[in-house]
Design an enzyme around this catalytic site. Structure first.
Site, PDB file in Angstrom:
ATOM      1  N   TYR A 143     -31.003  27.303  -3.216  1.00  0.00           N
ATOM      2  CA  TYR A 143     -32.244  27.722  -2.544  1.00  0.00           C
ATOM      3  C   TYR A 143     -32.002  28.017  -1.065  1.00  0.00           C
ATOM      4  O   TYR A 143     -32.770  28.727  -0.436  1.00  0.00           O
ATOM      5  CB  TYR A 143     -33.339  26.660  -2.679  1.00  0.00           C
ATOM      6  CG  TYR A 143     -33.849  26.448  -4.092  1.00  0.00           C
ATOM      7  CD1 TYR A 143     -33.374  27.213  -5.146  1.00  0.00           C
ATOM      8  CD2 TYR A 143     -34.806  25.485  -4.374  1.00  0.00           C
ATOM      9  CE1 TYR A 143     -33.822  27.018  -6.444  1.00  0.00           C
ATOM     10  CE2 TYR A 143     -35.261  25.284  -5.673  1.00  0.00           C
ATOM     11  CZ  TYR A 143     -34.762  26.050  -6.698  1.00  0.00           C
ATOM     12  OH  TYR A 143     -35.215  25.851  -7.974  1.00  0.00           O
ATOM     13  N   LYS A 192     -23.280  20.520 -13.621  1.00  0.00           N
ATOM     14  CA  LYS A 192     -22.782  21.496 -14.599  1.00  0.00           C
ATOM     15  C   LYS A 192     -21.290  21.669 -14.298  1.00  0.00           C
ATOM     16  O   LYS A 192     -20.790  22.763 -14.011  1.00  0.00           O
ATOM     17  CB  LYS A 192     -23.579  22.809 -14.432  1.00  0.00           C
ATOM     18  CG  LYS A 192     -23.348  23.842 -15.503  1.00  0.00           C
ATOM     19  CD  LYS A 192     -23.929  23.489 -16.848  1.00  0.00           C
ATOM     20  CE  LYS A 192     -23.539  24.540 -17.878  1.00  0.00           C
ATOM     21  NZ  LYS A 192     -23.772  24.109 -19.265  1.00  0.00           N
ATOM     22  N   ASP A 224     -27.802  20.946 -19.095  1.00  0.00           N
ATOM     23  CA  ASP A 224     -28.423  21.406 -20.349  1.00  0.00           C
ATOM     24  C   ASP A 224     -28.658  20.221 -21.285  1.00  0.00           C
ATOM     25  O   ASP A 224     -29.715  20.107 -21.921  1.00  0.00           O
ATOM     26  CB  ASP A 224     -27.588  22.507 -21.019  1.00  0.00           C
ATOM     27  CG  ASP A 224     -26.085  22.250 -20.967  1.00  0.00           C
ATOM     28  OD1 ASP A 224     -25.650  21.351 -20.216  1.00  0.00           O
ATOM     29  OD2 ASP A 224     -25.340  22.947 -21.672  1.00  0.00           O
ATOM     30  N   ASP A 248     -35.290  20.476  -9.337  1.00  0.00           N
ATOM     31  CA  ASP A 248     -36.577  21.169  -9.382  1.00  0.00           C
ATOM     32  C   ASP A 248     -37.049  21.264 -10.829  1.00  0.00           C
ATOM     33  O   ASP A 248     -38.188  20.942 -11.181  1.00  0.00           O
ATOM     34  CB  ASP A 248     -36.373  22.579  -8.779  1.00  0.00           C
ATOM     35  CG  ASP A 248     -37.673  23.296  -8.496  1.00  0.00           C
ATOM     36  OD1 ASP A 248     -38.745  22.689  -8.682  1.00  0.00           O
ATOM     37  OD2 ASP A 248     -37.619  24.468  -8.089  1.00  0.00           O
ATOM     38  N   ASP A 252     -39.831  18.532 -13.017  1.00  0.00           N
ATOM     39  CA  ASP A 252     -41.039  19.062 -13.653  1.00  0.00           C
ATOM     40  C   ASP A 252     -41.063  18.687 -15.129  1.00  0.00           C
ATOM     41  O   ASP A 252     -42.106  18.331 -15.672  1.00  0.00           O
ATOM     42  CB  ASP A 252     -41.089  20.592 -13.528  1.00  0.00           C
ATOM     43  CG  ASP A 252     -41.922  21.022 -12.334  1.00  0.00           C
ATOM     44  OD1 ASP A 252     -42.095  20.200 -11.406  1.00  0.00           O
ATOM     45  OD2 ASP A 252     -42.397  22.175 -12.313  1.00  0.00           O
TER      46      ASP A 252
END
Ligand code: NAD
Length: 357
Positions: A143, A192, A224, A248, A252
């Protein structure tokens, strides 16, 4: 008996509705415990664009910097959706985090026993309570990495760079280990590392820091798999630490498992005790000003403020207990009411919590 200065940014949409209830709770705690909470309002987001033409006025940053903590409602709404990315209300959030050095986002995903029917996950998987803490890195990663457009093999292409330095990883990982020490001493680091170089550095750094916390049981999970395990076996998790983008998404997901977006608070922390506290949900323009928004996420954010910025553990617990008592009595706003169950408004919920304090 202390004096604490709080910057209050109500923001847009339901922001003012819910923050006003949190302010009532702050005042009530002040009365009960004999503290003085000075609250100074400042503008950010759409409200600031309308008033002074920019989402994050310098005065707002100054008010925040001169305070011990910031309480934020939410920003954004369809009125400002046509603006360019760096002019939108939401750009104020990235600006505040960056300018105040708030690199750690703590998001507890707690399912209250009284609301266990709201979870979309089967009861036998979730049990009758859930308490996961997601610790998300907030000022690095993709980001904030280099971004832009350039000529690529198929013509013009857009790119965003995921980047982390060991220092940025170390400081967030320490916050997560410290949090784990205060909870069940279990930490899952999500990356990852099978694909990304930045994730390999992340994992290597976590393993190094883990030597300082021999009591904490640490595991590593690819993002994942973590996304899958959160719905398959959420009880596996206690504290999760991860990068900005993975955090992020996973925070959620974790919040949805609890079934109630209007219930979940968050804290953004940096060095020292200063922090910003806000509900995880957005400005909900669809229900703004209707006195139906659930203020409990914002009220529980106050509890986090008491705990993390002011070191007021008893006051924090008093707020949490008041919310639990309200829920146990079957008092609900419409978003958490079950079919056929009566509901009350935003203001009435604020008052119900104050009555239990
Ligand atoms: P949202 O969280 O605002 O709303 C999603 C849904 O949940 C809506 O149906 C809304 O009515 C409901 N909801 C949210 N909070 C609620 C509450 N307290 N009580 C009852 N119902 C509630 O997400 P969105 O619709 O995707 O975004 C709306 C605006 O908020 C956008 O402009 C977005 O950019 C902004 N946003 C801001 C923040 C922030 O300020 N931190 C975070 C997320 C989204």
């Amino acid at each position: 008996m202390g004096t604490y200065n709080i910057a209050v940014i109500k923001g847009d949409g339901i922001g003012p509705d819910i923050v006003e209830q949190a302010e009532k709770v702050i005042a009530k705690i002040g009365e009960k415990f004999g503290h003085i909470f000075n609250m100074t309002e400042a503008l950010a987001g759409g409200a600031a664009i309308d008033a002074v033409g920019e989402a994050l006025p310098k005065n707002t940053i100054d008010v925040c910097k001169n305070s011990d903590a910031v309480l934020l409602g939410a920003v954004g709404g369809p009125k400002w959706d046509g603006l360019a990315g760096n002019k939108r209300p939401e750009s104020a959030l990235l600006g505040i985090r960056k300018q105040l050095g708030l690199y750690a986002n703590l998001r507890p995903a707690i399912m209250h026993k009284a609301l266990s029917n709201s979870s979309p996950i089967k009861q036998e998987i979730i049990g009758d309570n859930l308490d996961i803490l997601v610790v998300r890195e907030l000022t690095g990663g993709i980001y904030f990495g280099e971004k832009g457009y350039r000529e690529g093999p198929y013509g013009e292409e857009a790119y965003d760079v995921e980047r982390y330095s060991p220092m940025e990883i170390e400081r967030i990982v320490r916050i997560a280990f410290d949090a784990a020490m205060k909870r069940n001493k279990k930490l899952t680091s999500v990356d990852k590392a099978n694909v990304l170089e930045s994730s390999r550095l992340w994992r290597k750094t976590v393993i190094e820091i883990a030597k300082e916390y021999p009591e904490v049981e640490l595991d590593h999970m690819y993002v994942d798999n973590a996304a899958m395990q959160l719905v398959r076996n959420p009880k596996h998790f206690d504290v999760i630490v991860t990068s900005n983008m993975f955090g992020d998404i996973l925070s959620d997901e974790a919040s949805q498992i609890t079934g109630s977006i209007g219930m979940l608070p968050s804290a953004s922390l940096g060095e020292g005790a200063f922090g910003m506290y806000e509900p995880i949900h957005g400005s909900a323009p669809d229900i703004a000003g209707m006195n139906i928004a659930n203020p409990l996420a914002t009220i529980l954010s106050i509890s986090m403020m008491f705990k993390y910025s002011f070191g007021l553990e008893a006051e924090a617990k008093t707020v949490e207990d008041a919310v639990t008592k309200v829920l146990d009595k079957g008092i609900r706003t419409v978003d958490i009411a079950e079919e056929g169950q009566a509901s009350i408004g935003t203001k009435e919920m604020g008052e119900a919590v104050c009555a239990e304090i």
